[in-house]
Design an enzyme around this catalytic site. Structure first.
Site, PDB file in Angstrom:
ATOM      1  N   ASP A 131      -4.790   3.250  -0.132  1.00  0.00           N
ATOM      2  CA  ASP A 131      -3.588   3.997   0.273  1.00  0.00           C
ATOM      3  C   ASP A 131      -2.532   4.019  -0.835  1.00  0.00           C
ATOM      4  OD1 ASP A 131      -4.329   4.981   2.686  1.00  0.00           O
ATOM      5  OD2 ASP A 131      -3.493   3.336   3.868  1.00  0.00           O
TER       6      ASP A 131
ATOM      7  N   CYS B 211      -7.340  -5.823  -1.976  1.00  0.00           N
ATOM      8  CA  CYS B 211      -8.416  -5.621  -1.011  1.00  0.00           C
ATOM      9  C   CYS B 211      -8.865  -4.164  -0.959  1.00  0.00           C
ATOM     10  CB  CYS B 211      -7.999  -6.100   0.375  1.00  0.00           C
ATOM     11  SG  CYS B 211      -6.510  -5.286   1.011  1.00  0.00           S
TER      12      CYS B 211
ATOM     13  N   GLU C  37       0.812  -1.224   0.000  1.00  0.00           N
ATOM     14  CA  GLU C  37       0.000   0.000   0.000  1.00  0.00           C
ATOM     15  C   GLU C  37       0.844   1.273   0.000  1.00  0.00           C
ATOM     16  OE1 GLU C  37      -2.426   0.115   3.553  1.00  0.00           O
ATOM     17  OE2 GLU C  37      -0.902  -0.928   4.716  1.00  0.00           O
TER      18      GLU C  37
ATOM     19  N   ARG D 221      -7.368  11.571  -0.628  1.00  0.00           N
ATOM     20  CA  ARG D 221      -8.617  11.203  -1.315  1.00  0.00           C
ATOM     21  C   ARG D 221      -9.860  11.840  -0.701  1.00  0.00           C
ATOM     22  NH1 ARG D 221      -7.183   6.358   1.436  1.00  0.00           N
ATOM     23  NH2 ARG D 221      -8.784   5.560   2.850  1.00  0.00           N
TER      24      ARG D 221
END
Length: 576
Positions: free
Chosen positions: A455, A502, A431, A465
């Protein structure tokens, strides 16, 4: 006269029914309340908390007897919240100061809710709503107010916030839809509505005043459209939409037991992101999830005065692993700190908490907290297939330290005569750009990668974001992001380990096709997204997907990539 409003659709579906507003002006009743002395008010707080806890326990029992396990789990969570010693102690203390039991409970629940509300993670922010719900329920108990009477015909429930227990205790056939002033996909009222496939629209806070008891409503849970007192012609038109909706529901139900397999036999695992062990059953049964790709274990650590002990964690992980029925359950170790501080961790204020002391960095410094979690996961592995996933890894030495702790944990479990599994896989979340670039190295030391796109995109593009000024730059299809994702998947395949995803990008059907072509093994997403992704995967061949992927990787602009994918695969999806 028909009025059109617009909110945010969170559960797809169209409903046509009369409105029942559930607003209760608690302030009005509190102002009419006559308090006693401090001792009497403290007694009322304690009595109401116990009575609400008993009622919720009865709710849990009834829901379980009806086979409504997910709803029962949420009510059980509310029962635990209302009996939280911190909440009760705070309310009792304020009852002594304010000499008003209702005001004391409201103030105490508001303070607890504020801790959650300031977190970045949407799921945890929504727990603030649950805490306020619980507080209001106790207040109504003190004031002697009754719950809503919805009558005998299907209705659309409307409210600024609606308690999950209200939805859980009304038969499904009587709730045509739900309208919430607040809420998102992760608030418990919405989760219960989702489990029962009730069309739901949120974010109508300002416009709820335009809706009165008995108004005729049409709500579209996909577009967020709401029509108040629609014309007969409009109702006729939406009735046709409902027929199409029922056809699509049947189509998705038929997909539940089918694999996510392309027309030429390439298979991808579609699994679920969950936040508690209580979410697993619905994900597997209702949406066909083939396991859990992300169990956010941090939920177990929230709302407590101290970290959960090994046994508490073991029971939760064991339950999730067993409910996966032989499929893999990937448990992410505590990802806390940064936006999710906990009082008992004593995290000092940081200028940039997202790049500060969080996640694995805390775990490696606080073995007193990390060791019980590692032991609990190893023990849960005895009851099925479990995996341990490490968040925010940027250095190989961090993985090495975790391996030392796992070795130590196994030694302790042996000394304590507790069974554990030697086959719990160890993986990392990819990430950060550093982790993605280093995947050829990490791949030699772990069992799997799971790409956390939320991330990874944020850090790669240097875009917050949730900052509306720059959020337009947050784009999963940015060629730089796609290059890092492909590098990660290539590294995994070259070293014969598996790679999954994920982050939210996994639930985009068009992204799923490209990821599949890159060689990803698993896509993990919110369970309701699974049928739509599966439908598109089953409509294409891996050969066509690879051609599209090769073309996409040569493109220079994210806008061109998205346009191309929609043109190429949009028509396939629309045929269903």
């Amino acid at each position: 006269m028909s009025v059109k409003l617009r909110g945010k659709g969170v559960i797809a579906g169209i409903a046509i029914a009369k409105a029942i507003t559930l607003e209760q002006d608690l302030d009005k009743y509190i102002n009419l309340y006559t308090p006693g002395n401090a001792e009497a008010e403290i007694s009322k707080v304690k009595k109401a908390i116990n009575e609400v806890a008993d009622m919720l326990a009865e709710n849990v029992k009834n829901l379980k007897s009806k086979g409504m396990a997910e709803q029962a789990g949420i009510m059980e969570a509310h029962r635990i919240m209302v009996q939280d010693p911190m909440l009760e102690d705070n309310a009792v203390g304020k009852a002594g100061e304010l000499k008003s039991a209702p005001k004391a409970v409201l103030a105490a629940s508001e303070e607890s809710a504020a801790i959650f509300e300031n977190m970045d993670d949407a799921y945890f922010r929504e727990r603030a709503v649950d805490i306020r719900d619980v507080g209001k329920r106790v207040v109504r108990q003190i004031l002697g107010l009754k719950g809503p009477d919805v009558g005998n015909e299907p209705v659309i429930l409307c409210g600024h916030e609606i308690e999950p227990s209200v939805i859980a205790n009304i038969p499904t056939e009587q709730i045509a839809g739900v309208l919430l002033g607040q809420g998102s996909t992760t608030c418990h009222a919405v989760i219960i509505a989702k489990a029962r496939a009730i069309p739901t629209v949120v974010g109508l806070e300002v416009n709820l005043k335009d809706i009165k008891n008995g108004d005729r409503l049409i709500i579209n849970g996909e577009t967020g459209e709401v029509y108040v007192n629609p014309t007969d012609e409009l109702i006729k038109s939406f009735n046709e939409h409902i027929k199409e909706q029922n056809r699509l529901k049947q189509h998705y139900a038929e997909l539940t037991s089918l694999p996510a397999e392309t027309t030429d036999g390439h298979k991808v695992m579609l699994v679920a992101n969950i936040s508690t062990h209580l979410d697993v059953e619905a994900a597997v049964t209702n949406f066909g999830a083939e396991g859990v790709g992300l169990f956010r274990s941090e939920f177990l650590f929230m709302g407590r005065s101290e970290a959960p002990d090994e046994e508490t964690q073991f029971q939760a992980y064991k339950d999730a692993v067993e409910k996966c029925k032989g499929h893999l359950c990937v448990i992410r170790t505590m990802d806390i700190g940064g936006d999710k501080p906990l009082p008992y961790l004593n995290i000092p204020k940081e200028e940039n908490p997202f790049l500060g002391w969080r996640a694995l960095r805390i775990c490696l410094a606080r073995r007193d907290i990390f060791m019980p979690q590692v032991k609990a996961i190893l023990r849960a592995g005895v009851y099925g297939k479990a995996a341990m996933m490490l968040p925010m890894v940027i250095r190989l030495s961090e993985v090495d330290k975790v391996k030392e702790i796992i070795k130590e944990a196994k030694g302790l479990l042996s000394q304590e005569n507790k069974a554990y599994s030697d086959n719990v896989q160890l993986g990392i979340m990819v990430e950060t750009p550093a982790a993605a670039v280093m995947t050829p190295i990490f791949a030699k030391h772990v069992d799997f990668f799971s790409i956390g796109t939320n991330d990874l995109i944020q850090y790669t593009l240097a875009v917050d974001r949730v900052n509306s000024n720059v959020s337009y730059l947050y784009d999963p299809f940015n060629p730089g992001v796609l290059a890092l994702i492909k590098r990660t998947i290539d590294s995994a395949n070259k070293n014969k380990i598996w790679a999954g995803m994920c982050g939210e990008m996994a639930s985009d059907p068009y992204a799923a096709i490209i990821l599949m072509a890159m060689g990803i093994t698993e896509l993990s997403m919110s369970a309701p997204s699974i049928p739509r992704v599966k439908e598109l995967i089953r409509s294409v061949s891996i050969a066509d997907a690879k051609k599209a992927m090769n073309k996409v990787m040569e493109m220079e602009h994210a806008s061109d990539i998205k346009e191309y994918l929609h043109e190429k695969f949009g028509n396939i999806s629309s045929k269903k």
